[in-house]
Design a protein around this motif. Structure first.
Motif, PDB file in Angstrom:
ATOM      1  N   ARG A  60       2.242  11.522   0.710  1.00 33.15           N
ATOM      2  CA  ARG A  60       0.894  10.972   0.859  1.00 33.15           C
ATOM      3  C   ARG A  60       0.977   9.454   0.955  1.00 33.15           C
ATOM      4  NH1 ARG A  60      -2.861  14.569  -0.336  1.00 33.15           N
ATOM      5  NH2 ARG A  60      -4.453  13.031  -0.849  1.00 33.15           N
ATOM      6  N   VAL A  61       0.059   8.847   1.661  1.00 34.44           N
ATOM      7  CA  VAL A  61      -0.093   7.394   1.615  1.00 34.44           C
ATOM      8  C   VAL A  61      -0.894   7.063   0.363  1.00 34.44           C
ATOM      9  CG1 VAL A  61      -1.113   5.377   2.748  1.00 34.44           C
ATOM     10  CG2 VAL A  61       0.077   7.112   4.104  1.00 34.44           C
ATOM     11  N   VAL A  62      -0.468   6.054  -0.376  1.00 35.44           N
ATOM     12  CA  VAL A  62      -1.118   5.684  -1.633  1.00 35.44           C
ATOM     13  C   VAL A  62      -1.572   4.230  -1.558  1.00 35.44           C
ATOM     14  CG1 VAL A  62      -0.893   5.544  -4.140  1.00 35.44           C
ATOM     15  CG2 VAL A  62       0.394   7.290  -2.874  1.00 35.44           C
ATOM     16  N   LEU A  63      -2.819   4.007  -1.888  1.00 32.13           N
ATOM     17  CA  LEU A  63      -3.342   2.654  -2.047  1.00 32.13           C
ATOM     18  C   LEU A  63      -3.422   2.362  -3.541  1.00 32.13           C
ATOM     19  CD1 LEU A  63      -6.273   2.561   0.563  1.00 32.13           C
ATOM     20  CD2 LEU A  63      -3.859   2.005   0.908  1.00 32.13           C
ATOM     21  N   VAL A  64      -2.609   1.431  -4.012  1.00 31.09           N
ATOM     22  CA  VAL A  64      -2.668   0.976  -5.396  1.00 31.09           C
ATOM     23  C   VAL A  64      -3.415  -0.354  -5.386  1.00 31.09           C
ATOM     24  CG1 VAL A  64      -1.348   0.382  -7.452  1.00 31.09           C
ATOM     25  CG2 VAL A  64      -0.443   2.078  -5.845  1.00 31.09           C
ATOM     26  N   TRP A  65      -4.620  -0.337  -5.947  1.00 29.23           N
ATOM     27  CA  TRP A  65      -5.418  -1.568  -5.852  1.00 29.23           C
ATOM     28  C   TRP A  65      -5.641  -2.169  -7.232  1.00 29.23           C
ATOM     29  CZ3 TRP A  65     -10.966  -2.555  -6.568  1.00 29.23           C
ATOM     30  CH2 TRP A  65     -11.656  -1.506  -7.201  1.00 29.23           C
ATOM     31  N   LEU A  69       0.402   5.048   9.066  1.00 32.43           N
ATOM     32  CA  LEU A  69       1.375   5.571   8.107  1.00 32.43           C
ATOM     33  C   LEU A  69       1.276   7.086   7.970  1.00 32.43           C
ATOM     34  CD1 LEU A  69       1.195   2.810   5.347  1.00 32.43           C
ATOM     35  CD2 LEU A  69       3.051   3.209   6.987  1.00 32.43           C
ATOM     36  N   LEU A  70       0.066   7.619   8.054  1.00 36.22           N
ATOM     37  CA  LEU A  70      -0.080   9.072   8.006  1.00 36.22           C
ATOM     38  C   LEU A  70       0.534   9.714   9.250  1.00 36.22           C
ATOM     39  CD1 LEU A  70      -3.690   9.439   6.537  1.00 36.22           C
ATOM     40  CD2 LEU A  70      -1.525  10.006   5.410  1.00 36.22           C
ATOM     41  N   ASP A  71       0.335   9.111  10.406  1.00 39.36           N
ATOM     42  CA  ASP A  71       0.963   9.626  11.634  1.00 39.36           C
ATOM     43  C   ASP A  71       2.487   9.554  11.526  1.00 39.36           C
ATOM     44  OD1 ASP A  71      -1.498  10.135  12.739  1.00 39.36           O
ATOM     45  OD2 ASP A  71      -1.545   8.330  13.994  1.00 39.36           O
ATOM     46  N   GLU A  72       2.972   8.453  10.982  1.00 39.56           N
ATOM     47  CA  GLU A  72       4.414   8.295  10.791  1.00 39.56           C
ATOM     48  C   GLU A  72       4.959   9.386   9.870  1.00 39.56           C
ATOM     49  OE1 GLU A  72       6.416   4.296   9.863  1.00 39.56           O
ATOM     50  OE2 GLU A  72       6.287   5.287   7.899  1.00 39.56           O
ATOM     51  N   ALA A  73       4.235   9.674   8.789  1.00 35.54           N
ATOM     52  CA  ALA A  73       4.672  10.711   7.853  1.00 35.54           C
ATOM     53  C   ALA A  73       4.704  12.081   8.519  1.00 35.54           C
ATOM     54  CB  ALA A  73       3.753  10.733   6.636  1.00 35.54           C
ATOM     55  N   VAL A  93      -0.140  -1.068  -0.316  1.00 35.99           N
ATOM     56  CA  VAL A  93      -0.106   0.133   0.518  1.00 35.99           C
ATOM     57  C   VAL A  93       1.291   0.733   0.448  1.00 35.99           C
ATOM     58  CG1 VAL A  93      -0.534   1.083   2.810  1.00 35.99           C
ATOM     59  CG2 VAL A  93      -1.811  -0.941   2.040  1.00 35.99           C
ATOM     60  N   VAL A  94       1.368   1.974  -0.066  1.00 36.19           N
ATOM     61  CA  VAL A  94       2.640   2.658  -0.253  1.00 36.19           C
ATOM     62  C   VAL A  94       2.724   3.804   0.748  1.00 36.19           C
ATOM     63  CG1 VAL A  94       4.104   3.906  -1.889  1.00 36.19           C
ATOM     64  CG2 VAL A  94       2.617   2.046  -2.694  1.00 36.19           C
ATOM     65  N   ASP A  95       3.820   3.876   1.496  1.00 40.49           N
ATOM     66  CA  ASP A  95       3.936   4.912   2.524  1.00 40.49           C
ATOM     67  C   ASP A  95       4.332   6.255   1.908  1.00 40.49           C
ATOM     68  OD1 ASP A  95       6.716   4.970   2.142  1.00 40.49           O
ATOM     69  OD2 ASP A  95       7.164   3.787   3.929  1.00 40.49           O
ATOM     70  N   ALA A  96       4.424   7.284   2.746  1.00 46.39           N
ATOM     71  CA  ALA A  96       4.665   8.649   2.267  1.00 46.39           C
ATOM     72  C   ALA A  96       6.061   8.836   1.694  1.00 46.39           C
ATOM     73  CB  ALA A  96       4.433   9.631   3.410  1.00 46.39           C
ATOM     74  N   ASP A  97       6.934   7.873   1.914  1.00 48.95           N
ATOM     75  CA  ASP A  97       8.287   7.927   1.369  1.00 48.95           C
ATOM     76  C   ASP A  97       8.420   7.078   0.107  1.00 48.95           C
ATOM     77  OD1 ASP A  97      10.905   8.910   1.480  1.00 48.95           O
ATOM     78  OD2 ASP A  97      11.645   7.091   2.467  1.00 48.95           O
ATOM     79  N   GLY A  98       7.275   6.589  -0.408  1.00 49.76           N
ATOM     80  CA  GLY A  98       7.292   5.809  -1.641  1.00 49.76           C
ATOM     81  C   GLY A  98       7.732   4.381  -1.475  1.00 49.76           C
ATOM     82  N   ARG A  99       7.553   3.837  -0.280  1.00 48.92           N
ATOM     83  CA  ARG A  99       7.962   2.452  -0.027  1.00 48.92           C
ATOM     84  C   ARG A  99       6.751   1.563   0.220  1.00 48.92           C
ATOM     85  NH1 ARG A  99      13.373   1.844   0.768  1.00 48.92           N
ATOM     86  NH2 ARG A  99      14.560   3.795   0.741  1.00 48.92           N
ATOM     87  N   LEU A 100       6.900   0.312  -0.170  1.00 55.70           N
ATOM     88  CA  LEU A 100       5.800  -0.646  -0.067  1.00 55.70           C
ATOM     89  C   LEU A 100       5.671  -1.131   1.372  1.00 55.70           C
ATOM     90  CD1 LEU A 100       3.639  -2.244  -1.634  1.00 55.70           C
ATOM     91  CD2 LEU A 100       5.365  -4.005  -2.040  1.00 55.70           C
ATOM     92  N   ALA A 101       4.565  -0.734   2.018  1.00 55.55           N
ATOM     93  CA  ALA A 101       4.358  -1.089   3.416  1.00 55.55           C
ATOM     94  C   ALA A 101       3.622  -2.403   3.585  1.00 55.55           C
ATOM     95  CB  ALA A 101       3.584   0.028   4.128  1.00 55.55           C
ATOM     96  N   ALA A 102       2.741  -2.758   2.643  1.00 58.67           N
ATOM     97  CA  ALA A 102       1.951  -3.984   2.797  1.00 58.67           C
ATOM     98  C   ALA A 102       1.252  -4.303   1.488  1.00 58.67           C
ATOM     99  CB  ALA A 102       0.919  -3.826   3.910  1.00 58.67           C
ATOM    100  N   ARG A 103       0.889  -5.560   1.337  1.00 56.72           N
ATOM    101  CA  ARG A 103      -0.045  -6.019   0.306  1.00 56.72           C
ATOM    102  C   ARG A 103      -1.167  -6.728   1.032  1.00 56.72           C
ATOM    103  NH1 ARG A 103       4.572  -7.314  -2.919  1.00 56.72           N
ATOM    104  NH2 ARG A 103       4.644  -9.302  -1.795  1.00 56.72           N
TER     105      ARG A 103
END
Length: 475
Positions: free
Chosen positions: A32-37, A145-149, A118-128
């Motif tokens: 899943r894509v995760v937004l940690v805010w 990121l969802l399309d990429e996953a 913004v955390v991608d589906a592989d658990g990596r930090l894609a952006a702040r």
């Protein structure tokens, strides 16, 4: 592409999750894509971002998770109960942790409220992404990121489970501002998106707004508001600061018709000069006051005080250049910090400057801004005595009382303070009643009327005896 991104830090184990018994872990959210805010419950930009996050969750429910990390500005916000109040007031339904030690904040290299990691589906930090107003950027990033996953065979499509720990069921929900006259009481029932016209005993005479979030003109309960706040009367019109819609509305008290005065339904950041009201954007108006034929607006999201000519139907900036700061000066050379309460005090406006923990004065004759109580954005506390030494903690409302005394809703101190110009001192109103984040004040009929926002109630304090009683509104 994801291989070049750094691994997102796992959420610290010691966080207290205020609305969830099943704390999320990034390790279990893979796919899943995760937004940690990162946010604070006092911040208007954070509140604006909540609206954007709700849009993103609806658009990408099949693959997006959102996690909130509350990092406090004020000492009072270190308590998890206070964080839960903010969660419920803002209608947040994703897991939120209280992080008073800023553990996750440091792990993620955050530098400002609000910030979305913004955390991608592989658990990596894609952006702040820092700040509010970035809906389209976040939307495009999440979609990509969802399309990429999906292309990598990682994507999980189930919807996130809401996290909810609701307030007790009460007839009012987080009432914000209120306005008392010699006969009537108007209540902004902010959490239920309606404005109530009551008698002094709390009996509801009329309701404006359907009670459901929306932005719709119409008569009485056919209209819709979003987080209505400040109220002001001018002739037969009740003006409403419709904060969640970033608008000012009017209610014709003759027939109950609700109309939009200014605002577009979304936050705007105009440099208005002198502008016609029609189509004029605004940002989080929170309180209102009327002097003669002029309506004054605490434009909280713009750190300004606006003046509206109700006859000429034009708006201009009375004071505040827009920067978040506490700077005295003339007109737009001055700076405010989330002004949230207004009161007319002789030939001046008294302003509860919330993020500066200050009471400011604006002289109407020449737009001169001065500070009565308060010292700076991070100089807050709970101290009485001479005005220059007194300290407040996020004051949200002011009301002018007898002999020039100013009542202050000192929200995060759970108190009402009195600032007395005759003595130059501030002291606490000693009342045998427990206040929880009071947000609204009005003086009429020998009483101080108070919106005890965190306890979902209205309180009447007799100015003669000092006795306080709860008003059973809408019960």
């Amino acid at each position: 592409m994801s291989s070049v991104r750094p691994v997102a830090p796992e959420l610290p184990a010691g966080l207290e999750w205020v609305n969830s018994d099943d704390p999320p872990r990034l390790a279990t959210l893979r796919g899943r894509v995760v937004l940690v805010w990162f946010w604070s419950g006092d911040s208007i930009p954070c509140a604006n971002l909540v609206q954007d996050l709700a849009v993103l969750q609806a658009r990408h429910h099949d693959g997006l998770s959102i996690v909130g990390i509350h990092c406090p500005k004020y000492g009072a916000q270190c308590a998890s109960a206070v964080v839960l109040k903010a969660v419920n007031r803002l209608r947040i339904d994703h897991p939120v942790a209280s992080d008073p030690q800023f553990l996750a904040w440091r792990d993620y290299g955050v530098g400002a409220w609000p910030t979305v990691a913004v955390v991608d589906a592989d658990g990596r930090l894609a952006a702040r992404v820092a700040g509010a107003g970035n809906l389209e950027q976040l939307d495009a990033l999440v979609a990509a990121l969802l399309d990429e996953a999906a292309e990598q065979g990682l994507r999980r499509f189930e919807s996130a489970v809401p996290a909810v720990r609701p307030e007790p069921r009460t007839s009012l929900r987080f009432p914000g501002k209120l306005l008392a006259t010699e006969r009537l009481l108007y209540v902004a029932d902010s959490g239920r998106d309606r404005v109530l016209e009551c008698d002094h005993d709390g009996r509801v005479l009329r309701m404006f707004g359907s009670g459901h979030t929306g932005w719709l003109d119409g008569r009485g309960e056919a209209a819709a508001f979003s987080d209505p706040q400040g109220l002001a009367l001018h002739r037969d019109q009740l003006y409403v600061a419709d904060r969640g819609n970033h608008a000012v509305r009017s209610v014709d008290l003759a027939d109950g018709e609700v109309r939009t005065v200014l605002g577009t339904g979304a936050p705007g950041y105009p440099r208005i000069g002198d502008a016609a009201l029609h189509g004029l954007a605004a940002c989080a108006p929170t309180d209102l006051a009327v002097v003669a034929d002029h309506l004054y607006i605490a434009m909280t999201g713009l750190n300004q005080i606006w003046q509206v000519d109700l006859i000429g139907r034009r708006a201009s900036v009375l004071a505040g250049g827009g920067a978040l700061d506490r700077v005295d000066g003339l007109g737009e050379a001055a700076c405010f910090a989330q002004p949230s309460g207004l009161a007319v005090a002789t030939a001046q406006l008294a302003v509860a400057d919330a993020a500066a923990s200050a009471i400011r004065l604006v002289r109407l004759a020449d737009r001169r801004v001065s500070t009565w109580v308060g010292a700076g954005l991070y100089d807050f506390g709970d101290a009485v005595g001479p005005c220059e030494a007194a300290r407040l903690q996020h004051p949200l409302a002011v009301a002018a009382g007898p002999r020039g005394v100013l009542f202050v809703a000192d929200s995060y101190n759970g108190a009402v303070k009195l600032a007395n110009p005759a003595t130059g001192k501030v002291h606490r109103l000693e009342v045998d009643y427990r206040f929880c984040e009071p947000g609204g004040l009005s003086v009429a009929g020998g009483a101080l009327w108070l919106a005890n926002t965190g306890h979902h109630e209205i309180v009447r304090i007799d100015l003669g005896s000092g006795s306080a009683k709860r008003i059973a509104v809408a019960e």
